[in-house]
Design an enzyme around this catalytic site. Structure first.
Site, PDB file in Angstrom:
ATOM      1  N   ASP A   1      30.099  17.557  -9.764  1.00  0.00           N
ATOM      2  CA  ASP A   1      31.066  16.457  -9.676  1.00  0.00           C
ATOM      3  C   ASP A   1      30.956  15.545 -10.898  1.00  0.00           C
ATOM      4  O   ASP A   1      30.758  14.343 -10.783  1.00  0.00           O
ATOM      5  CB  ASP A   1      30.832  15.677  -8.372  1.00  0.00           C
ATOM      6  CG  ASP A   1      30.881  16.581  -7.154  1.00  0.00           C
ATOM      7  OD1 ASP A   1      31.957  16.691  -6.532  1.00  0.00           O
ATOM      8  OD2 ASP A   1      29.849  17.216  -6.840  1.00  0.00           O
TER       9      ASP A   1
ATOM     10  N   TYR B   1      37.884  16.291 -13.577  1.00  0.00           N
ATOM     11  CA  TYR B   1      38.676  15.371 -12.746  1.00  0.00           C
ATOM     12  C   TYR B   1      39.925  14.925 -13.495  1.00  0.00           C
ATOM     13  O   TYR B   1      39.955  14.927 -14.716  1.00  0.00           O
ATOM     14  CB  TYR B   1      37.839  14.134 -12.403  1.00  0.00           C
ATOM     15  CG  TYR B   1      36.810  14.388 -11.332  1.00  0.00           C
ATOM     16  CD1 TYR B   1      37.146  14.302  -9.994  1.00  0.00           C
ATOM     17  CD2 TYR B   1      35.506  14.721 -11.667  1.00  0.00           C
ATOM     18  CE1 TYR B   1      36.209  14.530  -9.002  1.00  0.00           C
ATOM     19  CE2 TYR B   1      34.560  14.957 -10.679  1.00  0.00           C
ATOM     20  CZ  TYR B   1      34.913  14.858  -9.347  1.00  0.00           C
ATOM     21  OH  TYR B   1      33.986  15.095  -8.366  1.00  0.00           O
TER      22      TYR B   1
ATOM     23  N   ASN C   1      37.102  21.494  -5.249  1.00  0.00           N
ATOM     24  CA  ASN C   1      38.484  21.257  -4.816  1.00  0.00           C
ATOM     25  C   ASN C   1      39.323  20.593  -5.901  1.00  0.00           C
ATOM     26  O   ASN C   1      40.518  20.877  -6.046  1.00  0.00           O
ATOM     27  CB  ASN C   1      38.502  20.432  -3.534  1.00  0.00           C
ATOM     28  CG  ASN C   1      37.709  19.142  -3.634  1.00  0.00           C
ATOM     29  OD1 ASN C   1      36.493  19.178  -3.884  1.00  0.00           O
ATOM     30  ND2 ASN C   1      38.352  18.012  -3.431  1.00  0.00           N
TER      31      ASN C   1
ATOM     32  N   HIS D   1      32.071  12.900   2.747  1.00  0.00           N
ATOM     33  CA  HIS D   1      32.983  13.964   3.198  1.00  0.00           C
ATOM     34  C   HIS D   1      32.564  14.563   4.531  1.00  0.00           C
ATOM     35  O   HIS D   1      33.400  15.100   5.265  1.00  0.00           O
ATOM     36  CB  HIS D   1      33.074  15.064   2.148  1.00  0.00           C
ATOM     37  CG  HIS D   1      33.813  14.663   0.912  1.00  0.00           C
ATOM     38  ND1 HIS D   1      35.153  14.367   0.913  1.00  0.00           N
ATOM     39  CD2 HIS D   1      33.399  14.513  -0.372  1.00  0.00           C
ATOM     40  CE1 HIS D   1      35.537  14.041  -0.313  1.00  0.00           C
ATOM     41  NE2 HIS D   1      34.489  14.121  -1.103  1.00  0.00           N
TER      42      HIS D   1
END
Length: 323
Positions: free
Chosen positions: A47, A83, A118, A221
């Site tokens: 991430d 991102y 994702n 999450h």
């Protein structure tokens, strides 16, 4: 690892298949073991891809320092590499801005093995899988699912994104690039069959799964129930040692003695969500709602993992042992 060594490792792929006897359709790679005792030192981050912002550059610097101390063999990325919406194409400048220009420490000039998150699926997935990126930066290797053999360890990289129902059913959710994934049920069934077969045929001392979404997590999450229902039984049946993921922007270790250890390393950039899901304190060994990364040290008898914060301080360490 230098470029020439990596190319040699790819040529050894078929040797890995021969030794382990797997008939799985998952692509298999061999990463050469270079240390005399056969051990591996690895960094794990997830991430992260924000063009250096949200402390990504600071985490990258600390990774470089720790990577030098440990003489790491390679780096694992657990997804959400770029991102907010992946890459637009294989010439997207975000690749260099978020990867090549950020992880510049000499110790990080090693192979990076990556899965998709994702956010990566919100862009052009084929771009991240493209050889064009490898030509731009030889360190980059990304596939949906594959197996990495390195001495006494086999890493099974699993594409967890198609398992998540809401990505397909929630009209308020984002648009995803499902090219080469549909029909979804066939994709998931084939992947699970291949994974199960690969694990059953494995002769590795250590079997480690790498995915993006959490199976056990106290993070924002929460638990990915689809993985609990469909993936976890296969991991338990085949006595997997570790499941490593990102997705939750935190660092955590959940596990009980004699069972799979669940390790989250999703602190590569933006973090500090400010909440935690209820979890049994006997299982929750670490929950750090902030930025950082993890190292993994594997020998024939022990797998040791250490978590570091954004300043390089050790937050937590634990290990598994084998006779």
């Amino acid at each position: 690892m230098k470029k020439g060594v990596f190319m040699f490792s790819v040529r050894l792929m078929f040797l890995c298949i021969f030794i382990n006897g797997s008939l799985s359709k998952l692509e298999r790679l061999e990463h050469p073991v270079t240390k005399p005792d056969g051990s591996l030192n690895i960094l794990v981050v997830g991430d992260w891809g924000r063009e250096g912002e949200f402390n990504q550059s600071v985490v990258a610097h600390q990774m470089g320092m720790v990577g030098e101390q440990l003489d790491i063999d390679f780096v694992i990325s657990v997804g959400d590499n770029f991102y907010d919406d992946g890459l637009k194409g294989d010439n997207d400048p975000s690749f260099e801005a978020s990867f090549s220009h950020i992880y510049t420490h000499p110790s990080l000039k090693k192979q990076w093995y990556s899965v998709l998150g994702n956010h990566d699926y919100r862009g052009n997935v084929s771009a991240q899988l493209s050889k064009v990126l490898t030509q731009k930066d030889w360190r980059w290797f990304c596939r949906r699912s594959f197996v990495l053999c390195s001495g006494m360890v086999e890493f099974f990289f699993v594409d967890t994104n198609p398992f998540v129902d809401k990505y397909f059913t929630d009209p308020k959710d984002h648009t995803y690039d499902w090219s080469d994934v549909l029909p979804r049920n066939n994709y998931i069934s084939n992947l699970l069959d291949d994974l199960d077969l690969g694990l059953k045929r494995s002769r590795a001392t250590w079997k480690i799964i790498v995915g993006h979404h959490g199976i056990k997590t106290a993070g924002d999450h929460g638990v990915t129930q689809e993985l609990v229902d469909q993936l976890l039984p296969i991991l338990e049946e085949n006595k997997v040692d570790l499941y490593i993921n990102g997705h939750d922007h935190c660092l955590q270790h959940i596990g009980s003695d004699g069972e799979i250890q669940f390790l989250t390393s999703g602190g590569g950039s933006k973090a500090w969500r400010g909440n935690i899901q209820p979890w049994d304190p006997k299982e929750l060994k670490l929950y750090y709602d902030g930025q950082g990364f993890m190292s993994l040290h594997i020998s024939h008898s022990q797998a040791k993992f250490i978590y570091y914060d954004v300043s390089g301080n050790v937050l937590h360490q634990s290990s598994l042992s084998k006779n």
